[in-house]
Design a protein around this motif. Structure first.
Motif, PDB file in Angstrom:
ATOM      1  N   SER A  21     -19.426 -36.484  79.364  1.00 19.19           N
ATOM      2  CA  SER A  21     -20.540 -36.422  80.304  1.00 19.19           C
ATOM      3  C   SER A  21     -20.173 -35.729  81.611  1.00 19.19           C
ATOM      4  N   GLY A  22     -18.886 -35.530  81.854  1.00 14.48           N
ATOM      5  CA  GLY A  22     -18.440 -34.909  83.096  1.00 14.48           C
ATOM      6  C   GLY A  22     -18.203 -35.916  84.210  1.00 14.48           C
ATOM      7  N   MET A  23     -18.402 -37.207  83.911  1.00 22.61           N
ATOM      8  CA  MET A  23     -18.315 -38.224  84.965  1.00 22.61           C
ATOM      9  C   MET A  23     -16.878 -38.573  85.330  1.00 22.61           C
ATOM     10  N   ALA A  24     -15.906 -38.024  84.574  1.00 20.63           N
ATOM     11  CA  ALA A  24     -14.506 -38.237  84.942  1.00 20.63           C
ATOM     12  C   ALA A  24     -14.148 -37.400  86.173  1.00 20.63           C
ATOM     13  N   ASP A  25     -15.048 -36.486  86.550  1.00 20.22           N
ATOM     14  CA  ASP A  25     -14.811 -35.629  87.713  1.00 20.22           C
ATOM     15  C   ASP A  25     -15.562 -36.166  88.932  1.00 20.22           C
ATOM     16  N   PRO A  26     -14.831 -36.724  89.905  1.00 17.76           N
ATOM     17  CA  PRO A  26     -15.501 -37.289  91.082  1.00 17.76           C
ATOM     18  C   PRO A  26     -16.398 -36.273  91.801  1.00 17.76           C
ATOM     19  N   ALA A  27     -16.059 -34.980  91.719  1.00 14.29           N
ATOM     20  CA  ALA A  27     -16.867 -33.964  92.403  1.00 14.29           C
ATOM     21  C   ALA A  27     -18.294 -33.949  91.847  1.00 14.29           C
ATOM     22  N   LYS A  28     -18.408 -34.163  90.534  1.00 16.36           N
ATOM     23  CA  LYS A  28     -19.715 -34.154  89.883  1.00 16.36           C
ATOM     24  C   LYS A  28     -20.536 -35.387  90.288  1.00 16.36           C
ATOM     25  N   VAL A  29     -19.844 -36.508  90.415  1.00 14.11           N
ATOM     26  CA  VAL A  29     -20.503 -37.746  90.836  1.00 14.11           C
ATOM     27  C   VAL A  29     -20.984 -37.620  92.284  1.00 14.11           C
ATOM     28  N   ALA A  44     -27.866 -38.584  86.216  1.00 15.18           N
ATOM     29  CA  ALA A  44     -29.113 -39.225  85.771  1.00 15.18           C
ATOM     30  C   ALA A  44     -29.257 -39.119  84.251  1.00 15.18           C
ATOM     31  N   PHE A  45     -28.779 -37.996  83.687  1.00 18.70           N
ATOM     32  CA  PHE A  45     -28.849 -37.811  82.236  1.00 18.70           C
ATOM     33  C   PHE A  45     -27.837 -38.708  81.521  1.00 18.70           C
ATOM     34  N   VAL A  46     -26.688 -38.946  82.157  1.00 16.24           N
ATOM     35  CA  VAL A  46     -25.705 -39.863  81.584  1.00 16.24           C
ATOM     36  C   VAL A  46     -26.307 -41.268  81.512  1.00 16.24           C
ATOM     37  N   MET A  47     -26.887 -41.695  82.641  1.00 15.83           N
ATOM     38  CA  MET A  47     -27.469 -43.034  82.667  1.00 15.83           C
ATOM     39  C   MET A  47     -28.645 -43.132  81.707  1.00 15.83           C
TER      40      MET A  47
ATOM     41  N   ILE B   8     -27.211 -31.615  78.678  1.00 13.01           N
ATOM     42  CA  ILE B   8     -27.013 -31.966  77.265  1.00 13.01           C
ATOM     43  C   ILE B   8     -25.702 -32.724  77.064  1.00 13.01           C
ATOM     44  N   ALA B   9     -24.604 -32.179  77.598  1.00 13.91           N
ATOM     45  CA  ALA B   9     -23.317 -32.869  77.471  1.00 13.91           C
ATOM     46  C   ALA B   9     -23.366 -34.225  78.164  1.00 13.91           C
ATOM     47  N   SER B  10     -24.040 -34.285  79.299  1.00 16.93           N
ATOM     48  CA  SER B  10     -24.099 -35.543  80.040  1.00 16.93           C
ATOM     49  C   SER B  10     -24.921 -36.579  79.280  1.00 16.93           C
ATOM     50  N   PHE B  11     -26.049 -36.157  78.696  1.00 20.94           N
ATOM     51  CA  PHE B  11     -26.854 -37.092  77.897  1.00 20.94           C
ATOM     52  C   PHE B  11     -26.045 -37.572  76.685  1.00 20.94           C
TER      53      PHE B  11
END
Lengths: 150, 141
Positions: A21-29, A44-47, B8-11
């Motif tokens: 999801s890319g959430m391992a990158d604090p910059a993205k958060v 928002a898409f991760v959640m 897409i990857a995030s979802f």
């Protein structure tokens, strides 16, 4: 043994999800939180994906009288919104906004060999311990010291 | 510094996180809340710790496998200095114990259970996190 294997697989899946999801990158958060600046709505898409999947999955998971490998469902018993919940969440948000790590991604960062993540995780553990001491000394009893919702 | 928008990857990653939460509930009856799982490793102890260690080892292990075995390049940018890392970590630790959960316990599992407490917690930590980023980037900068 089955309990340990389940938890390990669950942790691996969770970690893989955070990485993908890319959430391992604090910059993205931090960019998700920076609506007035370099906003990145990915979180928002991760959640969305996580809550949707969990909401559907829980409907089936919670249907049997007990879990497949345990005696009972260990669900939060606390109800009602109080100052402790809101105050704690507010403090958590400030720390999250300062660094961009919440607990999950910090442990993932540890696995990526990040020194920053290691420093953060040590401070996080100290904070968790401090929080439990504060809760226990607050006449709430050790029961209240256990984060019950998550 | 801008980051790429990756819906897409995030979802898809979110779906994996959801599957992890469902697995832990269906098999063990437990909430997949990272702060709660980690906090249970610290005193006062109640109940077994082995599953907690296994879950956290999975989080660390997933990253280690992706990075060092599969050689996937994973971006992680931390620009925070050491003292802010420590202060932030302490706040996250204390806050998640008092607030009974973090982004996973409240933000994923709690919202999926339609918990009003979790909704209140998520709204609160999103607000203070957003205000903090605004203050750091747009007021102090």
């Amino acid at each position: 043994m089955k309990e340990i294997a389940t938890a390990l697989v669950s942790g691996l899946l969770f970690g893989a999800g955070l990485l993908l999801s890319g959430m391992a990158d604090p910059a993205k958060v931090l960019n998700f939180l920076d609506i007035a600046g370099t906003w990145d709505p990915s979180l928002a898409f991760v959640m969305g994906g996580a809550v949707l999947t969990t909401a559907i999955g829980y409907r089936f998971a919670l249907r049997p009288p007990r879990p497949l490998l345990a005696d009972r469902f260990d669900l939060p018993r606390t109800t009602g919104i109080d100052g402790r919940l809101i105050g704690g969440a507010a403090l958590f948000g400030v720390g999250w906004g300062l660094v961009g790590y919440c607990p999950g991604p910090a442990f993932v960062g540890l696995g990526l060999g990040s020194a920053s993540a290691a420093i953060f995780v040590l401070a996080l553990l100290a904070g968790l311990g401090l929080g439990r001491v504060l809760s226990a000394g607050n006449a709430l009893g050790p029961e209240a010291a256990v984060p019950q919702d998550g | 510094m801008p980051t790429d928008f990756t819906p897409i990857a995030s979802f898809a990653g979110g779906v994996l996180i959801g599957l992890s939460a469902v697995l832990l509930m269906a098999l063990q009856g437990r909430i997949a809340g990272v702060s709660g799982i980690a906090a249970g490793l610290l005193p006062p102890w109640s109940g077994p710790a082995s599953w907690r260690i296994a879950f956290l080892a999975g989080l660390v292990g997933a990253a280690a496998v992706a990075g060092w075995v599969l050689r996937i390049e994973i971006t992680q940018t931390v620009t925070t200095d050491g003292s802010t890392l420590v202060f932030g970590g302490l706040l996250v630790g204390v806050g998640t114990v008092l607030g009974s959960g973090c982004t996973s316990g409240h933000g994923v599992c709690g919202l999926a259970r339609f918990s009003v407490r979790s909704l209140a917690a998520v709204a609160t930590f999103m607000a203070t996190a957003g205000l903090t980023v605004f203050a750091v980037r747009h007021l102090a900068g």
